[in-house]
Write a protein that holds these residues in place. Sequence first.
Motif, short mmCIF file in Angstrom:
data_model
loop_
_atom_site.label_atom_id
_atom_site.label_comp_id
_atom_site.label_asym_id
_atom_site.label_seq_id
_atom_site.Cartn_x
_atom_site.Cartn_y
_atom_site.Cartn_z
N LEU A 219 13.51 -29.24 -77.12
CA LEU A 219 13.71 -30.65 -76.78
C LEU A 219 12.91 -30.99 -75.53
O LEU A 219 12.25 -32.04 -75.46
CB LEU A 219 15.19 -30.95 -76.58
CG LEU A 219 15.52 -32.41 -76.24
CD1 LEU A 219 15.17 -33.32 -77.40
CD2 LEU A 219 16.97 -32.59 -75.86
N PHE B 112 9.27 -31.21 -76.32
CA PHE B 112 9.02 -32.43 -77.06
C PHE B 112 9.04 -33.64 -76.12
O PHE B 112 8.23 -34.55 -76.24
CB PHE B 112 10.05 -32.61 -78.17
CG PHE B 112 9.78 -33.79 -79.05
CD1 PHE B 112 8.71 -33.76 -79.94
CD2 PHE B 112 10.55 -34.92 -78.99
CE1 PHE B 112 8.42 -34.85 -80.74
CE2 PHE B 112 10.28 -36.01 -79.78
CZ PHE B 112 9.21 -35.97 -80.66
N THR B 113 9.97 -33.62 -75.16
CA THR B 113 10.05 -34.73 -74.20
C THR B 113 8.76 -34.85 -73.40
O THR B 113 8.21 -35.93 -73.24
CB THR B 113 11.23 -34.51 -73.25
OG1 THR B 113 12.39 -34.25 -74.02
CG2 THR B 113 11.45 -35.71 -72.37
N LEU C 38 6.14 -36.24 -75.47
CA LEU C 38 6.36 -37.66 -75.67
C LEU C 38 5.91 -38.46 -74.46
O LEU C 38 5.27 -39.51 -74.59
CB LEU C 38 7.85 -37.91 -75.94
CG LEU C 38 8.20 -39.19 -76.67
CD1 LEU C 38 7.68 -39.15 -78.08
CD2 LEU C 38 9.70 -39.41 -76.66
N VAL C 39 6.23 -37.94 -73.27
CA VAL C 39 5.82 -38.62 -72.03
C VAL C 39 4.30 -38.73 -71.98
O VAL C 39 3.74 -39.78 -71.68
CB VAL C 39 6.37 -37.88 -70.80
CG1 VAL C 39 5.73 -38.41 -69.53
CG2 VAL C 39 7.87 -38.01 -70.71
N SER D 156 16.43 -38.03 -72.69
CA SER D 156 15.81 -36.99 -71.86
C SER D 156 14.55 -37.48 -71.15
O SER D 156 14.03 -36.80 -70.29
CB SER D 156 15.47 -35.78 -72.73
OG SER D 156 14.56 -36.15 -73.71
N LEU D 157 14.07 -38.69 -71.51
CA LEU D 157 12.93 -39.24 -70.78
C LEU D 157 13.38 -39.61 -69.36
O LEU D 157 14.47 -40.14 -69.19
CB LEU D 157 12.41 -40.51 -71.47
CG LEU D 157 11.66 -40.36 -72.78
CD1 LEU D 157 11.34 -41.74 -73.32
CD2 LEU D 157 10.38 -39.58 -72.58
N MET E 252 9.50 -43.87 -66.31
CA MET E 252 9.01 -44.61 -67.47
C MET E 252 9.04 -46.11 -67.18
O MET E 252 8.14 -46.85 -67.59
CB MET E 252 9.90 -44.32 -68.68
CG MET E 252 9.70 -42.94 -69.27
SD MET E 252 8.11 -42.80 -70.08
CE MET E 252 7.28 -41.66 -69.04
#
Lengths: 308, 360
Positions: free
Chosen positions: A15, A18-19, A22-23, B187-188, B193
């Motif tokens: 996870l 993946f985060t 994604l960022v 989790s971001l 962001m």
Amino acid sequence: MDSKLALYIVKRLLLALFTVFLVITITFFAMKAIPGGPFLSEKATTPAVTAALEAKYGLDKPVMEQYVTYLKGVLEFDFGPSIKNRGREVSDLLVEGFATSGKLGLMAAGIAIIMGLIFGALAAVFHNKVIDKVIMVLSTASVAMPSFVIATILLLLLCITIPLFPSNGSTAGGLVLPVISLSLYPMAYITRLTRSSMLDVLGQDYIRTARAKGVSPVKVIFKHSLKNAVTPVITYVGPMIAYILTGSLVVEKIFAVPGLGNYFFSSIINRDYPMIMGTTIFLATIMVIMTLLSDICYKIFDPRVDFS
Amino acid sequence: MNKDIDAMPSKNPLSLQLDLKSFEKATDEEKFMQQRMRESTTFFKDGMRRLAKNKIAMICLIIISVIVLIAAFVPMIYPYNYSDQLGITPGQSVDSSYNNLKPFEYGETELERIAAGEKVFPHIFGTDSAGRDYAIRVIYGTRVSLLVGFFASLIVLVIGAVYGSVSGFYGGKVDLVMMRIVDIIYSLPDLLMIILLSSILNVTLAPKIEGTGLAKLGTGMISIFIVFALLYWVSMARLVRGQILSIKQQDYVLAARSIGAKSSHIIKRHMLPNCISVLIISTALQIPSAIFTESYLSFLGLGVDMPMPSLGSLASDALDGIYSYGYRLIIPAVTICLIVLSLNLLGDGLRDAFDPKLKK
């Protein structure tokens, strides 16, 4: 149990990976969405120069190809050149800034955890006494203050009205106030967390048993209670690091600390996009790792937590 | 007494019914025990009664109400406007005597008017570096911050509640997929962001909304709302889903089902009342955190657009003149703290009053 824990760790690692991915993706396509591209200069450039620049940085290629190149670059810690700091690589600036910011953040985190645990334990042991009430009032007030408010008020009081500390954060003495303003909020939060979980633990039967068989009060507090009350604090470590990192963005600006936050802030003002992207990815990765570590620690420290 | 029993029809020995004569008549004391001593209260009334007993929460409620009333109505009757630069009159050169006035000082033309016997409304907090009345800027900034906090929380509430209840209600694979999406967004690193998205939205939105009604709001504020709608709803969705899931399995829902209650009745009488308190409380606690975020972004220069003030941008602007005009920083800073603190404490009070688990 152990295989369950291992599975949990693997799941969380995936996870986290993946985060981060994604960022990077979000930041890349956000950068693409800006009109004019990242190589906008304040001076008007001829089309030929722009084309040459674009060719140099691979901007004439299809977007997907650029994306893959960027992804590869990030893996090698290469975020491209900074626009406003000419001739400087973003990654160099990041490393340079992180040396100062990391020191600042670590000190703030350490003070917040140690003092928070001490104050929380004090408040719980002296429950409903004057000490407890004073600590609770102060911590409630500090939780309501954004870091920049704490920082500016400290600056006003201790640098300008009573000049105790230098207002410039580039010296060693100048780091005192930034550290205080960064640690106040997490300290107050940890104090409240520790207090409530300590109160919970102090009411348990095994504490009464320990007291009844004549264990010294100090030992009861430190060995029996605090050790068991500390688990909720561990889960807060991840969010705390996130708070300190983002908080340091403004605190460094206020106290002119030459750290990551200051670079980030000036890159927002100057619209230095590669720098904004680089800092976002860098800080986000640190946050994700810290959250991962604190979550895994929590599971290891508290065997009662199930891993589903 | 015996007369009543005698009046009853005697039992047919072959009947399977109970013999009415074997019943005893209730005494007056037993009848008294059946009497209702007071009206039964509703869940809401009971919570409000407990909230009213909480002194801290009530003080906070009063503070919030006063701040909201000031922010809502004072700009209507105030003689100055938040964007008027008092030193600028059309057709004349800029009168710099209006810039950076200390509290209760007047500009040159105002002093002339006072000398002529006219009454001039004082600049309670002075003026800022562009000659705008600071008191009205703080009041208007409070209004902007409160509105951003309220609407951002509303967006979070609507999206989170709908998403969470759909996920909790359907369960199974739908729930699994929906919750994995939540996990990823959760989790971001949110604030990072937000900074990234607002700094980009600020540039990309401006040409798109030009000329429309949205342009008046400013790109900064719109991007705050977008960012909240994109990222902040996840914790609300988790909360609502958890609530729906746990209520679904409660014994009273099973009991209601077993006596044949319809789904609509169960949702209306059992699920909603138990969810609504959680929704109210977490929205009440969301508002201060939204105000926090807005002031943080405005402080970074990513919030509302000039000349519109917000508490964060006022504090940020005041930083330049901190050596001579420290009060300009203190006023918005104290206002933020006051709003956030009282909303937090009020939210805690609401939780204590409405959480069924804390009922004594």
